[in-house]
Design an enzyme around this catalytic site. Structure first.
Site, mmCIF file in Angstrom:
data_model
loop_
_atom_site.group_PDB
_atom_site.id
_atom_site.type_symbol
_atom_site.label_atom_id
_atom_site.label_comp_id
_atom_site.label_asym_id
_atom_site.label_seq_id
_atom_site.Cartn_x
_atom_site.Cartn_y
_atom_site.Cartn_z
ATOM 1 N N HIS A 196 0.813 -1.219 0.000
ATOM 2 C CA HIS A 196 0.000 0.000 0.000
ATOM 3 C C HIS A 196 0.844 1.265 0.000
ATOM 4 O O HIS A 196 1.931 1.322 0.578
ATOM 5 C CB HIS A 196 -0.924 0.008 1.227
ATOM 6 C CG HIS A 196 -0.176 -0.027 2.524
ATOM 7 N ND1 HIS A 196 0.256 1.106 3.180
ATOM 8 C CD2 HIS A 196 0.222 -1.074 3.300
ATOM 9 C CE1 HIS A 196 0.873 0.775 4.295
ATOM 10 N NE2 HIS A 196 0.871 -0.545 4.397
ATOM 11 N N ASP A 197 0.339 2.283 -0.675
ATOM 12 C CA ASP A 197 0.890 3.638 -0.657
ATOM 13 C C ASP A 197 2.280 3.753 -1.273
ATOM 14 O O ASP A 197 2.977 4.736 -1.037
ATOM 15 C CB ASP A 197 0.914 4.197 0.776
ATOM 16 C CG ASP A 197 -0.467 4.254 1.402
ATOM 17 O OD1 ASP A 197 -1.288 5.043 0.924
ATOM 18 O OD2 ASP A 197 -0.726 3.492 2.361
ATOM 19 N N GLY A 232 5.025 -1.003 2.808
ATOM 20 C CA GLY A 232 4.230 0.178 2.506
ATOM 21 C C GLY A 232 5.063 1.436 2.376
ATOM 22 O O GLY A 232 6.152 1.553 2.939
#
Length: 265
Positions: free
Chosen positions: A123-124, A141
């Protein structure tokens, strides 16, 4: 007009946005908020979920899972995104996750990448163009990766790390710190092992540019003086060398993680 071709065994939500020339192979599953740009090909057994966009001419191989909820306990179902660029090759069992509500809100993957079997983008993350992930290369992340980075097989990158353009992370490396542009790192935990000279030569950097980068590297990571003093010296000596200044700016920029340094043995 070249209408999408969908295998009869595939399950495609009617709300999904399919552009001209899309091919969806056998047993694929495509969710309602997915956008497949022109000529995207899902070969077979691919699952695409969430608010995911896949760019033109990208090819996704069997058993890849794109856009499913991030593996972060802070994620509470927020409406976040995964944006994949153009002309990527995504091989078998690759996973890419969207952003989180407490993070950037999106994961962004650039153009012309090659993601080999089992590689993972958490994520991200923000991924540049023309990167290569070898088998099972894994990002935590919030990782940021510049253009032309090569991530070796089984390499793992800690959350919030930055990896500069044209750098090389060796196979099996456990990377917990930032990597300068044009750098090469290896080991557990990974240490800076010089410049990515092979990559620089393959990509057509001039002999003079490589010479300048090597001279700047020796200066920046010398034993004499403080790091702050050596950075100031590099700025003075190489102010007209954009590749060297890219390294200096990277070192001087905001960072969540420490910088990956050479061994001092």
């Amino acid at each position: 007009m070249n209408a999408p071709r969908i295998d009869p065994t595939a399950i495609v939500d009617p709300a999904a946005e399919l552009h001209d020339g899309v091919v969806i192979g056998s047993y694929c599953t495509v969710g309602p908020r997915v956008t497949l740009k022109p000529r995207v090909q899902l070969i077979s057994h691919v699952t695409v979920s969430g608010r995911t966009t896949i760019g033109e001419d990208t090819v996704v191989h069997p058993f890849s899972a794109l856009g499913f909820p991030p593996q972060d306990f802070k994620y509470k179902g927020e409406d976040t995104r995964l944006i994949i660029g153009q002309r990527n090759i995504i091989r078998e069992h690759v996973t890419m996750h969207p952003g989180t509500g407490v993070g950037r809100g999106e994961t962004r993957v650039g153009d012309d990448g090659y993601y080999m079997i089992g590689s993972h983008i958490a994520h991200d993350c923000i991924i540049g163009d023309r990167v290569t992930f070898a088998n099972n290369g894994t990002l935590g992340g919030y990782v940021q990766i510049g253009d032309y980075v090569m991530l070796g097989g089984l390499a793992a990158v800690h959350q919030h790390c930055r990896i500069g353009r044209h750098s090389f992370v060796a196979g099996g490396a456990i990377l917990t710190n930032d990597v300068i542009p044009f750098g090469m790192v290896q080991g557990n935990t990974a240490r800076l092992a010089g410049l990515n000279l092979v990559g620089l030569k393959r990509r057509g950097f001039s002999r003079q540019t490589i010479h300048d980068l090597r001279a700047a590297y020796r200066l920046l990571f010398a034993r004499e003086g403080t790091f702050k003093e050596r950075i100031a010296d590099a700025k003075s000596l190489f102010a007209d060398r954009p590749e060297v200044m890219e390294i200096v700016d990277f070192i001087s920029g905001e960072a969540e993680r420490p910088l990956c340094l050479p061994d001092r043995d």
